[in-house]
Design a protein around this motif. Structure first.
Motif, PDB file in Angstrom:
ATOM      1  N   ARG A 104      15.292 -11.419   2.565  1.00  0.00           N
ATOM      2  CA  ARG A 104      14.031 -11.216   3.273  1.00  0.00           C
ATOM      3  C   ARG A 104      13.441  -9.857   2.939  1.00  0.00           C
ATOM      4  O   ARG A 104      12.242  -9.714   2.715  1.00  0.00           O
ATOM      5  CB  ARG A 104      14.294 -11.327   4.778  1.00  0.00           C
ATOM      6  N   GLU A 105      14.310  -8.864   2.871  1.00  0.00           N
ATOM      7  CA  GLU A 105      13.831  -7.508   2.622  1.00  0.00           C
ATOM      8  C   GLU A 105      13.164  -7.419   1.260  1.00  0.00           C
ATOM      9  O   GLU A 105      12.132  -6.777   1.090  1.00  0.00           O
ATOM     10  CB  GLU A 105      14.980  -6.506   2.704  1.00  0.00           C
ATOM     11  N   GLN A 106      13.799  -8.107   0.286  1.00  0.00           N
ATOM     12  CA  GLN A 106      13.217  -7.997  -1.041  1.00  0.00           C
ATOM     13  C   GLN A 106      11.893  -8.723  -1.158  1.00  0.00           C
ATOM     14  O   GLN A 106      10.985  -8.280  -1.840  1.00  0.00           O
ATOM     15  CB  GLN A 106      14.214  -8.503  -2.077  1.00  0.00           C
ATOM     16  N   LYS A 107      11.827  -9.843  -0.455  1.00  0.00           N
ATOM     17  CA  LYS A 107      10.560 -10.556  -0.443  1.00  0.00           C
ATOM     18  C   LYS A 107       9.467  -9.704   0.205  1.00  0.00           C
ATOM     19  O   LYS A 107       8.349  -9.617  -0.273  1.00  0.00           O
ATOM     20  CB  LYS A 107      10.714 -11.871   0.326  1.00  0.00           C
ATOM     21  N   LEU A 108       9.860  -9.081   1.291  1.00  0.00           N
ATOM     22  CA  LEU A 108       8.891  -8.235   1.975  1.00  0.00           C
ATOM     23  C   LEU A 108       8.472  -7.070   1.090  1.00  0.00           C
ATOM     24  O   LEU A 108       7.301  -6.682   1.063  1.00  0.00           O
ATOM     25  CB  LEU A 108       9.490  -7.694   3.270  1.00  0.00           C
ATOM     26  N   GLN A 109       9.462  -6.561   0.385  1.00  0.00           N
ATOM     27  CA  GLN A 109       9.138  -5.419  -0.458  1.00  0.00           C
ATOM     28  C   GLN A 109       8.139  -5.793  -1.549  1.00  0.00           C
ATOM     29  O   GLN A 109       7.239  -5.034  -1.876  1.00  0.00           O
ATOM     30  CB  GLN A 109      10.417  -4.881  -1.084  1.00  0.00           C
ATOM     31  N   PHE A 110       8.334  -6.999  -2.065  1.00  0.00           N
ATOM     32  CA  PHE A 110       7.393  -7.447  -3.085  1.00  0.00           C
ATOM     33  C   PHE A 110       5.979  -7.508  -2.515  1.00  0.00           C
ATOM     34  O   PHE A 110       5.020  -7.039  -3.137  1.00  0.00           O
ATOM     35  CB  PHE A 110       7.820  -8.827  -3.596  1.00  0.00           C
ATOM     36  N   ALA A 111       5.894  -8.084  -1.311  1.00  0.00           N
ATOM     37  CA  ALA A 111       4.576  -8.167  -0.682  1.00  0.00           C
ATOM     38  C   ALA A 111       4.033  -6.771  -0.410  1.00  0.00           C
ATOM     39  O   ALA A 111       2.844  -6.500  -0.576  1.00  0.00           O
ATOM     40  CB  ALA A 111       4.666  -8.967   0.613  1.00  0.00           C
ATOM     41  N   PHE A 112       4.925  -5.907   0.002  1.00  0.00           N
ATOM     42  CA  PHE A 112       4.508  -4.544   0.306  1.00  0.00           C
ATOM     43  C   PHE A 112       3.907  -3.871  -0.921  1.00  0.00           C
ATOM     44  O   PHE A 112       2.904  -3.164  -0.845  1.00  0.00           O
ATOM     45  CB  PHE A 112       5.731  -3.768   0.805  1.00  0.00           C
ATOM     46  N   ARG A 113       4.523  -4.143  -2.054  1.00  0.00           N
ATOM     47  CA  ARG A 113       4.041  -3.472  -3.271  1.00  0.00           C
ATOM     48  C   ARG A 113       2.683  -3.970  -3.714  1.00  0.00           C
ATOM     49  O   ARG A 113       2.021  -3.326  -4.530  1.00  0.00           O
ATOM     50  CB  ARG A 113       5.057  -3.673  -4.393  1.00  0.00           C
ATOM     51  N   MET A 114       2.298  -5.116  -3.194  1.00  0.00           N
ATOM     52  CA  MET A 114       0.944  -5.570  -3.504  1.00  0.00           C
ATOM     53  C   MET A 114      -0.084  -4.546  -3.027  1.00  0.00           C
ATOM     54  O   MET A 114      -1.128  -4.351  -3.623  1.00  0.00           O
ATOM     55  CB  MET A 114       0.677  -6.910  -2.810  1.00  0.00           C
ATOM     56  N   TYR A 115       0.246  -3.931  -1.904  1.00  0.00           N
ATOM     57  CA  TYR A 115      -0.713  -2.989  -1.329  1.00  0.00           C
ATOM     58  C   TYR A 115      -0.520  -1.573  -1.833  1.00  0.00           C
ATOM     59  O   TYR A 115      -1.430  -0.768  -1.814  1.00  0.00           O
ATOM     60  CB  TYR A 115      -0.558  -2.958   0.192  1.00  0.00           C
ATOM     61  N   ASP A 116       0.706  -1.313  -2.208  1.00  0.00           N
ATOM     62  CA  ASP A 116       1.032   0.065  -2.552  1.00  0.00           C
ATOM     63  C   ASP A 116       0.529   0.363  -3.956  1.00  0.00           C
ATOM     64  O   ASP A 116       1.258   0.282  -4.931  1.00  0.00           O
ATOM     65  CB  ASP A 116       2.547   0.244  -2.446  1.00  0.00           C
ATOM     66  N   LEU A 117      -0.697   0.732  -4.027  1.00  0.00           N
ATOM     67  CA  LEU A 117      -1.323   0.859  -5.344  1.00  0.00           C
ATOM     68  C   LEU A 117      -0.776   2.036  -6.126  1.00  0.00           C
ATOM     69  O   LEU A 117      -0.578   1.968  -7.327  1.00  0.00           O
ATOM     70  CB  LEU A 117      -2.841   1.003  -5.188  1.00  0.00           C
TER      71      LEU A 117
END
Lengths: 1157, 189
Positions: B105-118
Motif C-alpha cells: 500500500r505504501e508503495q502504491k501511495l508513494q507512486f501516487a504521491f510522486r504524481m504531484y511532487d513535481l
C-alpha cells in the motif's frame, strides 16, 4: 344493494370496520329517503349481479343514465354458504326502484350534489394513497417499531388489516352474518362478489403494478445508479443478474417438478379437492420457477437502504435485482407461451427465439432508455429560461422511455435505468438546483408512495378466498429457493472473484444470498398467470406459494438481515463526505492506472474507462451539457464549503443539545465525542505543543485556541456542577478580552488562523451530525433529501435582510450614542484597547424597578453599561460573540468603521441576563444575580429607533450565579399585563402609571415616543421543524443567546409590530416556559459571515478562513457568502465592479454598501 | 527492429526477475515483448521519448508524470527492462498471504504521491498541487476555483503547518481510500 355498497364505503373511508350484520331495513329506508330528497346529476350505475355458477358465467350488466336495466338478482341456491336471505334481493329491487325515480336531474342549479359515481374511482385511489402516506408517517414515528422491523413488514401487516376490512365490507353484501362465506362450486372456491369493488377500490393487477407503481421506483433507483461503485461492479452485477437467474430457475423448476412427480410433497391441505401437484407439467413448473427467482428491487431496495451497507455490496445486490428483470420477464414470457401451447412440442428454433428475445428485450430496452436520456439532455440544454419544464421533462421523458420499451415488449425497467443514468449524467447538470430538488423530491415521494402501496397491496391480497395452500409444495419451494440462491451466489462469487480486484468476502456473499428477497415483481407475474391457459387450480397454488415465499423473505430475512450485517461486521456505507484530497486522489489514481495500462499495452477496464471519459469530455458533454464548466471536484468543493458553513452555524447548538441528552440520560455524560475523535484531538494538541515550543512567536496564543475545544465545550455545557470559579475561568478566557493574544484583542493573523481548521471544522461537523435529532431524522432517513442544504439560499437571504436591518438600527443608535457621549465625557480606555463605559457605583445609580424603564432615555451615566468595543480594524475577527457583534461590525463598517452600538450576543458561560429597557444593574443585588452574564438592553430614545444592546459578561471579579436556568430579571419589576409596544398601549393608563416608579431624567422626551418601526424586508419563515429545549434540564451554559431571544421575540410578533423593544412579560414567558428553538433559525439574526466565524471564535478557535474570492483570489469571499455559490467574490471586487460599472454608465454612485444590491 | 538478440530472455534471467519483482514467468514474457515493441532502437533500454510516443498516452493528462515516474531512479534518462518491471510491479494486485514486495500500500501511495511532487523534494506544495490539478481538471474548473480548491486541500491534509503535504500526511489523508484495489491492474495479477 347499491345503497348498501355506498354505505359500506363510508366506514371504509373512515378506516373503521363496519359491522358485519346486515343493515336494518329501517336504515336503508332512511338512506333512501335521504337520497331521494336530493337531486342528482347524471346517474351512472353499474349493476353487478352475481349469478354464481362459477366464475365464468358471472354476468355484469351496466346501465347508463336514466335507463336502468334492473337486474334482479336471482341467486341460485348453493350448498355451502346458504345464509343468503331473501331480503338480499329485496334490497336490490328497492334501490333500483329509487334510482329509476330520479330522472329529474337535468333542471336546476345545484348548490351541492352527490356525485359519488363520477369521482369514486379517483376518490378511492387518492384515499388509498393518503392512507399509505399516513401509514408511512405513523411508522416513522413509532420508533420502537422502526428500529426492530423493516418498513416493508409493517406495511404488509397494515395491508393485511386493510384487507380484512375490505374483505368484510365485501362480504357484507352477501348478507351472511357468520363471517366470510366460502362457497364451493364444482371443487373450486368462488370468491363472492369479486367485481363488487372493482370500480370502487383500486385493485392490484399487473397493469397497475408495471405501468404505474414500478416506474417511479425504478427511476429513483436508476438515479442512484449513477455512481462509481455501480460502474465498478457492473461486470459482477451482470453475471449475477443473468447467469444467476438462469441458474436459479433451471435448478429450482426441474427440482420441484421431480419432487412433485416423486410424490415428496404430500397432498393439499384442503381435502375437498384432491389436487395432485404431480400433475403440474414441467413447463408449468418452469413458468413458476421463472417468476419465483425474480429478486425484487422494491423489497431489496427498501431493506438495504435501511441497513445502509457499503456501496459495493449494495450495488451488487440491488443492481442484480434491477437488471435481472430482463431475464425474468423474457423467461416468463417464453414459458407462458410454451405453457399455453402445451401440446405443441417445444422446438429448437423457439428456444433460439427466446434467446434472441432476451437480447432484444434487454439491449433494446437499454437503447430506448439511452435515446430518451439523450433527448432529455438536449431538451434541458435549452431550458435555462423556462425552468418550470425541467422537472417535467426529466420525469416525463423517463416515463416515456419506460412506456416506449413496454410498448414494444422490451424491458421497461432496463429502459428506465438507462434513461435515468444518462439523465443523471447529463441532464441533471443542465437543470437548476431548484429543479433538481424538485425532481429528487418528486421521485422520492412517488417511489416511496409506490413502495407503500405495493406492500399494502401485498398484505391486502393475502386476505382473500382465492388461495390454495399446498404445504408440501410451498415448503419445498422455500427450501429450494433458499438453497439454490445460496449455492448460486457462492458459485458465482467464486467465479467473479477471479476477475475482481476487490474480492467479495465470504460474509458479504452470505449477505448477498440472504438479501435475495422476493417481492412485487414475482407477485405481479404470478397474478398475470390467471389469464394464461394454465389450470386455475395450479395457478392458485402458484399464487399462494409465491405469496408465502414473499412473506417469508420479507419478514424473516428482511428483519434479520440488519442483525446479520452488524453481526458479521459488514462494512457500512461511509457517512462522512469524501474529502477533497480523496476526490483528487481518486481522479489521479484513475489516470495513473489508465496510464500504466496504456504503457504496458493492455486494454483493460481502466484503459477503456479513460477513453470513454475522454470521449465524453470532448464530444458528448459539449453536445449535451449547456455549461460544461463543471466537475465533480468543484461540486464537492462547494458542498464542503456549505457543509462547513452549516457546521459552524448549527454545530454549537447541536453539540449543546447532544450534551443535554447526555445529562438527561446518564447524569454526567462527559462529552459527546467518540474515542477516536479524542485521540485525534490529543494528537493535534501534541502537534500544537511541539509547534509552539518551536515557534515562540505565536507562543502567546494560548493552547486553548484549538486544543481545549473539548474542555471548553464540556465546561460550557457542564451541568450545575459548574462552579463559579470554573465558569469564571471561561469568562476570563474569552470574555474579558484583556489577555493579550486572546481573540478579543482583535489581532488577526491570516497566516496562523486557518491552519488548524480541518480538525475543528471536523469536530463541529461531527457534533452537528451526531446530534441525536439529526441522527434520527436526517442521516438514516431516506424520506429526506439534502434537507439541510436546501434552505440555504432563502436562509442566507433572510439573514442578510436582518443584517441590513440591524445595521440601520445600529446606525441610528450610534447617533444617539454620540449625543450621549458628548454628555458623558470621554471614554475610558483599557489596556487592551477596549473602551468600556463603566457603570458608576451601583449605589449611586437610581434604581429602576420598572420594566418600563426602557422608556427612559439613555442619557446619563446611570444606564451606561453598554460595553463598547474598540474600533474594528478587521471586523472579521470579532471574537467572543457569536452573531450580534458581527452585525454591529457590519453596521460599523457601513458607516465608516465607527463604533456602533453592538447587537451582541452573550458568551458561553452563565445565564443570560435579559433586561428590558435600560439595564438595571441591580446595585442592591436582589435581582442582579446575573452580573457576569451578558445582558440585553433595548434602547429607545427620542426620535431614535430602538436597538438591542447586549453587554458581554462583565470582567472577572464579579460573582457568578449559581446556575439557575431562569433569566434573571430585576425582581421588583412589576409585570406588564401585555405588550407595551403597541401604539395604543404606549398611552394606556397602566403604562403611564408605571413609569412613575422609574425615575425619569429631565430630558425624557422619549417616554412619549413610540418606538420606531423599521420596515421588515424579509419575512421570518416559520420554522420547519422545531425542537423544544426544556429549560429545566438545560445546563446554565446552554442558554439561548440574547440575539436568539431577541430574534424569537421579534418573530412572535405580528409583522407590523416587529420593533425591537420587548415587554418584560414577553421575555419572561419565553424564558420560563422553555424555549422552542427552531433549528433553522438558530442564528437567523446573524449575518452570514458570523456564522463562519462566530462559533469558532467563541470557542477560542479562530475562524476558518473562508475560501478565496473567485475574482481576485486575494481576498476571502466570506464577507459576501450569501452570494450564489458560483459568484463568490469578495467585497472589494464587488465594489470595484460596481465602480467600473458606475464609471461606464456615468450614473450616480450605487449605494455605499455593496451587498444591498 | 534489430533487437532480435534480446527478444528472448534467458531462463535464469527470468527467474531472477521473478524473484525480484514477483511477476510470473509468463507475465514477464508478455511485458518483455511489450518492452521490445516500445524500444524502438533496440538498445535494450527505453527512453522517455519511447514511452511518450505511445499514442494512447497522449490523452492521459498525467501521461507526462507517469512516464516521469518510470525514470525517477534512472541515471542516464533510460531504463532497462528490470527497472521497467520494478515500476510496474507497484501495480500488481496484493494477494492475500503473499508478502507484498513492490506492491505494498505504501508503495502504491508513494507512486501516487510522486504524481504531484513535481520538484522531487518529497513535499507537495500548493503550487505543485495546483499545477497537477490544472492538468487533470483544468478544463472544467475556473482557475480561481481551482486555486481555492488547492488551498483547501492543503489545509485539509496539512498537519504540521508547513503549507505542504508530505508523504505521511498524504497517506493519512487517504486512509479511508482503498488504494490497494484501485491502484492495481488485473493484467499484472
Amino acid at each position: 344493494m347499491r345503497v348498501v355498497g355506498l354505505l359500506a364505503l363510508l366506514p371504509l373511508l373512515a378506516l373503521l370496520p363496519a359491522p358485519t350484520e346486515a343493515i336494518s331495513p329501517a336504515a336503508i329506508a332512511a338512506e333512501l329517503t335521504r337520497m331521494r330528497s336530493r337531486p342528482r346529476p347524471r346517474m351512472r350505475r353499474s349493476v353487478v349481479e352475481t349469478n354464481t355458477h362459477g366464475e365464468a358465467d358471472r354476468t355484469t350488466t351496466i346501465s347508463h343514465g336514466g335507463e336502468h336495466a334492473v337486474v334482479h338478482g336471482e341467486h341460485s341456491e348453493h350448498g355451502a354458504g346458504s345464509a343468503h336471505s331473501g331480503s338480499h334481493g329485496d334490497v336490490v329491487t328497492m334501490s333500483y326502484c329509487v334510482e329509476s325515480e330520479e330522472v329529474h336531474e337535468s333542471h336546476g342549479i345545484h348548490v351541492a350534489s352527490w356525485r359519488w359515481t363520477e369521482v369514486q374511482t379517483y376518490y378511492a385511489i387518492t384515499l388509498f394513497i393518503v392512507i399509505a402516506g399516513l401509514a408511512k408517517l405513523a411508522f416513522h414515528h413509532a420508533h420502537f417499531l422502526s428500529s426492530k422491523l423493516p418498513e416493508s413488514c409493517l406495511l404488509i401487516i397494515l395491508g393485511i388489516f386493510m384487507g380484512i376490512i375490505t374483505y368484510h365490507i365485501r362480504h357484507r353484501n352477501d348478507g351472511n352474518e357468520d363471517g366470510p362465506n366460502i362457497r364451493f362450486e364444482n371443487g373450486t372456491v368462488v370468491p363472492p362478489c369479486e367485481d363488487e369493488f372493482a370500480g370502487f377500490f383500486p385493485k392490484f393487477d399487473a397493469e397497475l403494478f408495471f405501468l404505474v407503481l414500478l416506474p417511479p421506483i425504478v427511476l429513483e433507483a436508476s438515479y442512484s445508479l449513477h455512481d462509481r461503485a455501480f460502474m465498478d461492479n457492473l461486470g459482477s452485477v451482470l453475471i449475477f443478474a443473468v447467469v444467476g437467474t438462469l441458474f436459479n430457475m433451471f435448478i429450482i423448476s426441474p427440482a420441484l417438478w421431480g419432487l412433485a412427480k416423486a410424490g415428496a410433497m404430500g397432498s393439499s391441505m384442503i381435502p375437498a379437492d384432491h389436487y395432485d401437484v404431480s400433475q403440474i407439467s414441467l413447463v408449468q413448473m418452469l413458468t413458476f420457477g421463472s417468476l419465483i427467482v425474480a429478486v425484487d428491487p422494491v423489497a431489496v431496495l427498501a431493506i438495504f437502504q435501511e441497513v445502509g451497507v457499503n456501496k459495493d455490496l449494495y450495488f451488487l445486490v440491488f443492481g442484480e435485482s434491477l437488471l435481472n428483470d430482463a431475464v425474468t420477464v423474457v423467461l416468463y414470457n417464453a414459458m407462458v407461451v410454451f405453457a399455453n401451447s402445451e401440446d405443441v412440442p417445444v422446438t429448437y428454433d423457439q428456444v433460439l427465439l427466446a434467446i434472441a428475445a432476451f437480447f432484444c428485450v434487454s439491449l433494446g430496452g437499454l437503447a430506448i432508455g439511452i435515446v430518451f436520456g439523450v433527448l432529455t439532455a438536449i431538451i434541458t440544454k435549452y431550458t435555462p429560461d423556462v425552468r418550470v419544464v425541467e422537472p417535467l421533462s426529466l420525469l416525463a421523458m423517463a416515463y416515456l422511455a419506460y412506456l416506449s420499451a413496454e410498448l414494444v415488449h422490451f424491458s421497461g425497467i432496463i429502459a428506465c435505468v438507462g434513461c435515468g443514468v444518462v439523465q443523471a449524467h447529463y441532464a441533471m447538470k443542465n437543470i437548476s438546483k431548484n429543479s433538481y430538488i424538485t425532481i429528487k423530491y418528486f421521485i422520492t415521494m412517488a417511489s416511496s408512495t409506490s413502495d407503500t402501496i405495493i406492500f399494502m397491496f401485498l398484505g391486502m391480497v393475502l386476505v382473500s378466498d382465492d388461495h390454495k395452500w399446498h404445504t408440501g409444495f410451498a415448503l419445498w419451494t422455500l427450501v429450494l429457493c433458499l438453497v439454490v440462491r445460496f449455492v448460486g451466489v457462492y458459485l458465482l462469487c467464486w467465479m467473479a472473484n477471479f476477475r475482481r480486484l476487490r474480492r467479495i468476502g465470504k460474509k458479504e456473499q452470505f449477505i448477498m444470498a440472504y438479501g435475495g428477497l422476493r417481492g412485487a415483481v414475482g407477485f405481479s407475474l404470478v397474478v398475470m398467470l390467471r389469464d394464461s391457459q394454465i389450470d386455475p387450480m395450479t395457478v392458485r397454488i402458484f399464487v399462494t406459494t409465491t405469496l408465502f415465499i414473499i412473506l417469508f423473505t420479507v419478514f424473516i430475512q428482511g428483519s434479520t438481515i440488519k442483525l446479520l450485517v452488524s453481526l458479521f461486521n459488514i462494512k457500512l456505507e461511509e457517512t462522512e463526505d469524501p474529502t477533497l484530497a480523496e476526490e483528487i486522489a481518486a481522479t489521479t489514481v484513475d489516470h495513473i492506472t489508465a496510464g500504466v495500462e496504456e504503457i504496458i499495452g493492455y486494454r483493460g477496464t481502466n484503459f477503456f474507462k479513460e477513453r470513454l471519459e475522454h470521449f465524453d469530455e470532448k464530444y458528448l458533454k459539449p453536445l449535451l451539457i449547456s455549461d460544461s464548466l463543471d466537475s465533480s471536484l468543484a461540486r464537492l468543493y462547494d458542498k464542503l464549503v456549505l457543509d462547513e458553513h452549516y457546521a459552524n452555524l448549527y454545530g454549537p447548538a447541536a453539540a449543546a443539545e447532544t450534551k443535554k441528552v447526555d445529562i438527561v440520560g446518564s447524569g454526567e455524560g462527559d462529552f459527546f465525542l467518540p474515542e477516536e475523535e479524542m485521540v485525534h484531538l490529543r494528537r493535534r494538541q501534541e502537534a500544537l505543543r511541539r509547534q509552539l515550543s518551536q515557534q515562540s512567536s505565536i507562543g502567546a496564543r494560548p493552547l486553548s485556541r484549538l486544543g481545549t475545544l473539548r474542555e471548553r465545550l464540556s465546561r460550557r455545557l457542564s451541568t450545575t456542577s459548574a462552579s463559579p470559579a470554573q465558569a469564571q475561568s471561561v469568562d476570563v478566557e474569552h470574555g474579558s478580552g484583556t489577555a493579550p493574544g486572546t481573540p478579543l484583542s482583535g489581532r488577526f493573523n491570516p497566516d496562523d488562523n486557518y491552519k488548524t481548521f480541518p480538525a475543528d471544522g471536523h469536530l463541529l461537523r461531527k457534533a452537528f451530525r451526531s446530534n441525536p435529532y439529526n441522527k434520527l431524522h436526517l442521516r438514516y432517513n431516506p424520506n429526506l433529501i439534502d434537507e439541510e442544504d436546501q434552505e440555504i439560499d432563502t436562509h442566507l437571504r433572510r439573514r442578510r435582510m436582518n443584517a441590513q436591518r440591524f445595521s440601520q438600527i445600529a446606525q441610528l443608535a450610534l447617533q444617539q450614542e454620540r449625543a450621549e457621549e458628548d454628555a458623558a465625557g470621554p471614554l475610558r480606555r483599557t489596556a487592551s484597547g477596549i473602551s468600556w463605559r463603566r457603570p458608576p457605583a451601583p449605589a449611586a445609580r437610581p434604581r429602576s424597578n420598572s420594566l418600563h424603564s426602557k422608556r427612559r432615555p439613555r442619557s446619563g451615566p446611570e444606564n451606561g453599561e453598554v460595553v463598547r468595543y474598540p474600533r474594528l480594524a478587521r471586523p472579521a475577527v470579532l471574537p467572543v460573540i457569536h452573531s450580534g457583534v458581527d452585525i454591529a461590525a457590519r453596521a460599523a463598517e457601513a458607516q465608516g468603521r465607527e463604533n456602533a452600538a453592538y447587537v451582541a450576543e452573550d458568551s458561553a458561560a452563565g445565564p443570560v441576563e435579559l433586561t428590558v429597557g435600560s439595564v438595571d444593574r441591580g446595585g442592591e443585588g436582589e435581582g442582579g444575580s446575573g452580573h457576569s452574564a451578558a445582558s440585553v438592553s433595548v434602547v429607545t430614545s427620542a426620535n431614535v429607533p430602538s436597538a438591542v444592546v447586549v453587554t458581554p459578561p462583565t470582567p472577572a471579579g464579579e460573582t457568578l450565579p449559581s446556575g439557575g436556568p431562569q433569566l434573571s430579571l430585576p425582581a421588583s419589576a412589576p409585570a406588564t399585563p401585555h405588550d407595551s409596544l403597541s401604539d395604543d398601549s404606549a398611552l394606556s393608563p397602566d403604562q403611564s402609571a408605571a413609569p412613575a416608579s422609574a425615575p425619569e431624567t429631565p430630558t425624557a422626551p422619549s417616554s412619549e415616543q413610540l418606538p420606531h418601526r423599521l420596515p421588515m424586508h424579509g419575512r421570518f419563515a416559520p420554522p420547519k421543524r422545531s425542537m423544544t429545549v426544556d429549560a429545566s434540564v438545560t445546563a446554565p451554559g446552554h442558554r439561548p443567546s440574547s440575539a436568539m431571544v431577541a430574534g424569537r421575540l421579534l418573530r412572535r410578533r405580528a409583522p407590523s409590530q416587529r420593533s425591537l423593544d420587548f415587554s418584560l412579560d414577553e421575555v419572561r414567558s419565553l424564558s420560563s416556559s422553555g424555549f422552542s428553538t427552531p433549528r433553522s433559525n438558530y442564528a437567523s439574526l446573524a449575518n452570514s459571515r458570523s456564522s463562519l466565524a462566530g462559533w469558532d471564535a467563541r470557542a477560542g478557535v479562530d475562524e476558518p478562513a473562508p475560501p478565496l474570492c473567485r475574482q481576485c483570489t486575494l481576498h476571502r469571499y466570506g464577507v459576501v457568502v450569501d452570494q450564489p455559490v458560483s459568484r463568490r467574490v469578495c467585497r472589494s471586487c464587488v465594489g470595484r465592479r460596481a465602480r467600473e460599472w458606475m464609471l461606464a454608465a456615468a450614473l450616480p454612485p450605487p449605494p455605499p454598501s455593496p451587498e444591498k444590491e | 527492429m534489430g533487437n532480435s538478440n534480446s527478444v528472448t530472455l534467458q531462463p535464469e534471467e527470468v527467474e531472477r526477475m521473478q524473484n525480484e519483482t514477483g511477476f510470473s514467468a509468463s507475465q514477464i514474457e508478455r511485458l518483455y515483448s511489450r518492452f521490445t515493441t516500445l524500444d524502438k532502437f533496440g538498445n535494450g533500454a527505453l527512453s522517455r521519448e519511447d514511452l511518450l510516443r505511445i499514442p494512447e498516452l497522449a490523452i492521459n493528462p498525467l501521461g507526462d508524470r507517469i512516464v516521469h515516474a518510470f525514470f525517477r531512479d534512472a541515471e542516464d534518462e533510460s531504463i532497462n527492462f528490470l527497472q521497467f518491471l520494478k515500476t510496474l510491479a507497484i501495480f500488481r494486485p496484493i494477494r492475500k498471504g503473499r508478502e507484498p514486495r513492490y506492491n505494498s500500500r505504501e508503495q502504491k501511495l508513494q507512486f501516487a504521491f510522486r504524481m504531484y511532487d513535481l520538484d522531487g523534494d518529497e513535499l507537495i506544495s500548493r503550487d505543485e498541487l495546483l499545477c497537477v490539478l490544472h492538468m487533470m481538471v483544468g478544463a472544467n474548473i475556473s482557475d480561481e476555483q481551482l486555486a481555492s480548491i488547492a488551498d483547501r486541500t492543503i489545509r485539509e491534509v496539512d498537519q504540521d503547518n508547513d503549507d505542504a503535504i508530505s508523504l505521511a500526511e498524504f497517506s493519512e489523508a487517504l486512509k479511508r481510500t482503498e488504494v490497494e484495489g484501485k491502484m492495481s491492474i488485473r493484467y499484472l495479477n
